[in-house]
Write a protein that holds these residues in place. Sequence first.
Motif, PDB file in Angstrom:
ATOM      1  N   ARG A   1      27.342  30.819  35.835  1.00 53.64           N
ATOM      2  CA  ARG A   1      28.360  29.769  35.918  1.00 53.64           C
ATOM      3  C   ARG A   1      29.694  30.251  35.361  1.00 53.64           C
ATOM      4  NH1 ARG A   1      28.174  24.498  36.918  1.00 53.64           N
ATOM      5  NH2 ARG A   1      25.908  24.373  36.758  1.00 53.64           N
ATOM      6  N   TYR A   2      29.651  31.086  34.329  1.00 50.84           N
ATOM      7  CA  TYR A   2      30.876  31.580  33.707  1.00 50.84           C
ATOM      8  C   TYR A   2      31.703  32.394  34.698  1.00 50.84           C
ATOM      9  CZ  TYR A   2      33.885  33.785  30.180  1.00 50.84           C
ATOM     10  OH  TYR A   2      34.970  34.211  29.444  1.00 50.84           O
ATOM     11  N   ILE A   3      31.035  33.126  35.602  1.00 50.84           N
ATOM     12  CA  ILE A   3      31.752  33.917  36.602  1.00 50.84           C
ATOM     13  C   ILE A   3      32.602  33.004  37.478  1.00 50.84           C
ATOM     14  CG2 ILE A   3      31.471  35.445  38.599  1.00 50.84           C
ATOM     15  CD1 ILE A   3      28.846  36.411  37.300  1.00 50.84           C
ATOM     16  N   LEU A   4      32.035  31.868  37.893  1.00 53.69           N
ATOM     17  CA  LEU A   4      32.792  30.908  38.696  1.00 53.69           C
ATOM     18  C   LEU A   4      33.944  30.314  37.903  1.00 53.69           C
ATOM     19  CD1 LEU A   4      29.994  28.920  40.579  1.00 53.69           C
ATOM     20  CD2 LEU A   4      31.464  30.716  41.474  1.00 53.69           C
ATOM     21  N   GLN A   5      33.699  29.998  36.647  1.00 52.21           N
ATOM     22  CA  GLN A   5      34.738  29.389  35.821  1.00 52.21           C
ATOM     23  C   GLN A   5      35.949  30.311  35.641  1.00 52.21           C
ATOM     24  OE1 GLN A   5      32.467  28.605  32.293  1.00 52.21           O
ATOM     25  NE2 GLN A   5      31.603  26.685  33.068  1.00 52.21           N
ATOM     26  N   MET A   6      35.698  31.613  35.681  1.00 54.26           N
ATOM     27  CA  MET A   6      36.786  32.579  35.519  1.00 54.26           C
ATOM     28  C   MET A   6      37.380  33.014  36.855  1.00 54.26           C
ATOM     29  SD  MET A   6      37.233  32.909  32.300  1.00 54.26           S
ATOM     30  CE  MET A   6      36.800  31.184  32.210  1.00 54.26           C
TER      31      MET A   6
ATOM     32  N   HIS B   1      23.723  39.306  43.474  1.00 54.26           N
ATOM     33  CA  HIS B   1      23.382  39.885  42.172  1.00 54.26           C
ATOM     34  C   HIS B   1      24.651  40.177  41.361  1.00 54.26           C
ATOM     35  CE1 HIS B   1      19.737  40.828  44.596  1.00 54.26           C
ATOM     36  NE2 HIS B   1      19.146  40.448  43.488  1.00 54.26           N
ATOM     37  N   TYR B   2      24.603  39.805  40.086  1.00 50.06           N
ATOM     38  CA  TYR B   2      25.717  40.011  39.163  1.00 50.06           C
ATOM     39  C   TYR B   2      25.152  40.498  37.830  1.00 50.06           C
ATOM     40  CZ  TYR B   2      28.302  37.156  42.533  1.00 50.06           C
ATOM     41  OH  TYR B   2      28.891  36.666  43.680  1.00 50.06           O
TER      42      TYR B   2
ATOM     43  N   ALA C   1      21.165  39.859  37.687  1.00 49.34           N
ATOM     44  CA  ALA C   1      20.506  38.591  37.998  1.00 49.34           C
ATOM     45  C   ALA C   1      20.953  38.110  39.366  1.00 49.34           C
ATOM     46  CB  ALA C   1      20.842  37.539  36.943  1.00 49.34           C
ATOM     47  N   PHE C   2      20.070  37.368  40.040  1.00 47.35           N
ATOM     48  CA  PHE C   2      20.443  36.717  41.300  1.00 47.35           C
ATOM     49  C   PHE C   2      21.051  35.366  40.952  1.00 47.35           C
ATOM     50  CE2 PHE C   2      19.801  33.929  44.910  1.00 47.35           C
ATOM     51  CZ  PHE C   2      20.184  34.721  45.984  1.00 47.35           C
ATOM     52  N   CYS C   3      22.323  35.162  41.335  1.00 47.99           N
ATOM     53  CA  CYS C   3      23.048  33.937  41.014  1.00 47.99           C
ATOM     54  C   CYS C   3      23.229  33.085  42.267  1.00 47.99           C
ATOM     55  CB  CYS C   3      24.424  34.262  40.430  1.00 47.99           C
ATOM     56  SG  CYS C   3      24.374  35.134  38.845  1.00 47.99           S
ATOM     57  N   ASP C   4      22.845  31.812  42.150  1.00 45.36           N
ATOM     58  CA  ASP C   4      23.095  30.847  43.221  1.00 45.36           C
ATOM     59  C   ASP C   4      24.453  30.214  42.939  1.00 45.36           C
ATOM     60  OD1 ASP C   4      23.236  28.772  45.004  1.00 45.36           O
ATOM     61  OD2 ASP C   4      21.216  28.032  44.645  1.00 45.36           O
ATOM     62  N   MET C   5      25.504  30.800  43.513  1.00 45.93           N
ATOM     63  CA  MET C   5      26.870  30.336  43.256  1.00 45.93           C
ATOM     64  C   MET C   5      27.201  29.075  44.048  1.00 45.93           C
ATOM     65  SD  MET C   5      27.879  32.301  40.971  1.00 45.93           S
ATOM     66  CE  MET C   5      28.205  33.931  40.303  1.00 45.93           C
ATOM     67  N   LYS C   6      26.521  28.861  45.155  1.00 45.17           N
ATOM     68  CA  LYS C   6      26.809  27.690  45.975  1.00 45.17           C
ATOM     69  C   LYS C   6      26.421  26.399  45.273  1.00 45.17           C
ATOM     70  CE  LYS C   6      28.327  30.160  49.378  1.00 45.17           C
ATOM     71  NZ  LYS C   6      29.785  30.220  49.635  1.00 45.17           N
ATOM     72  N   ARG C   7      25.550  26.493  44.279  1.00 46.82           N
ATOM     73  CA  ARG C   7      25.131  25.305  43.536  1.00 46.82           C
ATOM     74  C   ARG C   7      25.601  25.357  42.093  1.00 46.82           C
ATOM     75  NH1 ARG C   7      21.139  26.572  47.264  1.00 46.82           N
ATOM     76  NH2 ARG C   7      20.824  24.901  48.779  1.00 46.82           N
ATOM     77  N   GLY C   8      26.717  26.022  41.861  1.00 49.80           N
ATOM     78  CA  GLY C   8      27.370  25.952  40.568  1.00 49.80           C
ATOM     79  C   GLY C   8      27.143  27.099  39.625  1.00 49.80           C
ATOM     80  N   GLY C   9      26.353  28.104  40.016  1.00 49.38           N
ATOM     81  CA  GLY C   9      26.117  29.240  39.142  1.00 49.38           C
ATOM     82  C   GLY C   9      24.782  29.142  38.427  1.00 49.38           C
ATOM     83  N   LEU C  10      23.682  29.127  39.175  1.00 47.08           N
ATOM     84  CA  LEU C  10      22.331  29.044  38.627  1.00 47.08           C
ATOM     85  C   LEU C  10      21.666  30.414  38.717  1.00 47.08           C
ATOM     86  CD1 LEU C  10      21.189  25.771  40.462  1.00 47.08           C
ATOM     87  CD2 LEU C  10      22.460  25.974  38.315  1.00 47.08           C
ATOM     88  N   GLU C  11      20.835  30.749  37.717  1.00 47.58           N
ATOM     89  CA  GLU C  11      20.176  32.061  37.697  1.00 47.58           C
ATOM     90  C   GLU C  11      18.712  31.940  38.097  1.00 47.58           C
ATOM     91  OE1 GLU C  11      18.877  35.595  34.581  1.00 47.58           O
ATOM     92  OE2 GLU C  11      20.716  34.453  34.196  1.00 47.58           O
TER      93      GLU C  11
ATOM     94  N   GLY D   1      39.132  41.917  27.784  1.00 49.81           N
ATOM     95  CA  GLY D   1      38.567  40.607  28.092  1.00 49.81           C
ATOM     96  C   GLY D   1      39.171  39.982  29.326  1.00 49.81           C
ATOM     97  N   GLU D   2      39.980  40.756  30.073  1.00 50.46           N
ATOM     98  CA  GLU D   2      40.614  40.236  31.272  1.00 50.46           C
ATOM     99  C   GLU D   2      39.841  40.686  32.507  1.00 50.46           C
ATOM    100  OE1 GLU D   2      44.624  41.563  31.141  1.00 50.46           O
ATOM    101  OE2 GLU D   2      45.174  40.244  29.483  1.00 50.46           O
ATOM    102  N   GLY D   3      40.204  40.120  33.632  1.00 49.70           N
ATOM    103  CA  GLY D   3      39.527  40.454  34.867  1.00 49.70           C
ATOM    104  C   GLY D   3      38.316  39.574  35.075  1.00 49.70           C
ATOM    105  N   VAL D   4      37.815  39.558  36.294  1.00 50.33           N
ATOM    106  CA  VAL D   4      36.671  38.717  36.633  1.00 50.33           C
ATOM    107  C   VAL D   4      35.400  39.370  36.107  1.00 50.33           C
ATOM    108  CG1 VAL D   4      35.337  37.731  38.512  1.00 50.33           C
ATOM    109  CG2 VAL D   4      37.828  37.795  38.656  1.00 50.33           C
ATOM    110  N   PRO D   5      34.591  38.664  35.327  1.00 55.25           N
ATOM    111  CA  PRO D   5      33.357  39.241  34.780  1.00 55.25           C
ATOM    112  C   PRO D   5      32.249  39.245  35.814  1.00 55.25           C
ATOM    113  CG  PRO D   5      33.586  36.977  34.055  1.00 55.25           C
ATOM    114  CD  PRO D   5      34.833  37.296  34.844  1.00 55.25           C
ATOM    115  N   GLY D   6      31.168  39.942  35.476  1.00 59.70           N
ATOM    116  CA  GLY D   6      30.004  40.005  36.343  1.00 59.70           C
ATOM    117  C   GLY D   6      29.715  41.404  36.846  1.00 59.70           C
TER     118      GLY D   6
END
Length: 698
Positions: free
Chosen positions: A210-215, A223-224, A237-247, A195-200
């Motif tokens: 959003r969870y990827i950013l939180q971790m 794509h993640y 999925a294509f993630c918009d990370m610049k706006r907080g992690g939207l799919e 359960g360690e390491g950055v997910p995605g």
Amino acid sequence: MMRVTHSLAILGIATEVAGNWVEPSFPPQPSSVFHIQNVNTTVNDHTAQLSAHADAISNNADGVSANAADISSVSSVASSNAAAISSNAASISSNTAAISSNDAAISSNAASISSNAAAISSHEATISSNTAGISSNAAGISSNEAAISSNAAGISSNAAAISSNEGAIASNTASISDHADSISSLTDAVATATGEGVPGTKNNPAPSCRYILQMGGEAHNGHYWIDHGGAETPYQAFCDMKRGGLELVYKIEHGISGDPYSLWTGGGTNADTTTHNAVYQTGDHFVSDKLESFWDSAGTNLNAVHAGVFNGNRRVAFFSFTAANTDYESWFAADYLVDSSYSDVLTETKNYFSIAGDTTWKREWFINGNYGGCSVDAGWLVLDSNEADTCSWEENYGSVDILYNPTQTIQAIDTYAHADTFGVFVDYDVVYDSCQDALRKTDYRARDGNYWIDHADTTSNQLVYCDMEHGGYELVFKVVHGGRVSPRWDSDSADTQNPDASALWSGSTYDFPIVVGRNVDIHDESNSYGNGEHYASPFRYGAFATSDITVDDIEVRVITNEKTLKFAQFSGFAQDDEDAWFAAAYLGANSWSDLTPSSTFNYFSIAGHSEINRNWFINSYYGGCNVDSGWLCVVGRETGCDWEERESGTPDVMYACSASEYDVCSAGVDSGDGCTTITAADNYCFADLLAVFYKWST
């Protein structure tokens, strides 16, 4: 040479032997004197030539000897090369050195061959005039040719060794690459198991973007691998990370055939590949095959939906909706709209606001204000697939026209601009009771950022900013230097957009929509939106309105460039008044050494000196503008004392600092040393914002 000389003497010709003349044994005839002298001269010439030839032959012999030495040297080098080649088999590193040595030997041999060829050429010229030396020179040439042949064999052998070494290096490189892939696979496996390491990643998918950013994951769009409750298997999925992690779940592309409404309701399109799963133009539409599952699956925590209009990667207009109590069609409606890039779309009258839109003319994803004829039809957005092209603004722009209002308020459709793509993003994530709950459930790996919180089921799901570094504080309020309240969800009156800092805190008038996260953070937003915007969470007073929650600790922070410059903590207050906690009696740890509950104050409250808009005011005494002294003030007026007029725009977030710090502070940059004692107000520094954080429990 002596035999020739004596023979000439016998013939009656005077001859010089070892420097002495030998007289003939009989007297010459007088008529022969000149003839004899000519013969002597000729003989002398021939003698000199023979001597020169003898020297050349001697030199040739020396050359042959030198060639033999060279050949011996070459043989020695070849032997050395053979030893080096044998050594090369021991290790790749040694092979590389041997190859270099062989190259040097080959170069030396080539030089030797070139030198031998020159010698051979010289020998051949000499042989042509010296028949006596031909045999000897031929032997030398033959020997040289043998050496050349031997050298060529050595070169061929060295080339074979080099080729073999290169093959070994290539094999080792491939092996290293295989090992790297294995290590990467093992790393992912360990991350999955522990359960360690950055997910995605494929082997460690995340429950949401959003969870990827939180971790602490990547902050760039792309794509993640995702595995949320509504998915049967992990997917990209294509993630918009610049706006907080939207799919991204839906994209319509300008100029491509198709009906936007039918595509939304008809199931997945290009859902099995990432080729068209992107917000920019790719040559076709995209619809996720998991679209309905975001609303229907119990394992998904869908909180908000965002529709955006794009040119390239740049979003040129947007609409944000709450997903509460909606389904996958009803969410796109005025009743659920909470934010937009248009300042009037929440308040203006609308005749169409739905995905289906005007079905007669196939004007879909239609947000419109009024009809009155083609030239005066006005609104904000339409995706048009009407083949009849009823109005001029519907003509000649491809199979699907994406038309949007390029201004900030309602405009006639015939002034609309054309966009590249239209996309719909979902915002879903794990919902926690509190920031501290999120910290515990992520094994204290969660980073500072936005989280969905339901405040132990006392509120609807709310997007909040959590300070995880300091133990899970929740941001409930911020007042920004020179900022305002967004007119997007409040009255357009100047008084409403620019309240004083006390009014901004009190009551529900300025509540920030709970699903809007674009300025729920510790930034002043001025770089992103042109004007800094305040933030007031409804939980700031809601926490004091329920017996299910206890606010344990409140921290007021003065912040510039995301750095906390000063802070003051408060605790031990009553749980029935959201205003009373900001008082000397509840003051704890803070950044000023002489600020204590027993210090002298003439003001210590949120309202402060409200008559002249000095709020969040911790002040010691008045004695005239040049000696007013204290620690903290949010100023809401531009005229008054000189220290209230140093910068344009209100409110001004000001705090006590040393005189030496004034110059850098007034430029918006804190020097870092700060001061720790009461300071005259005319030496106050300016900050980006004042923020209030709660730490609470149930």
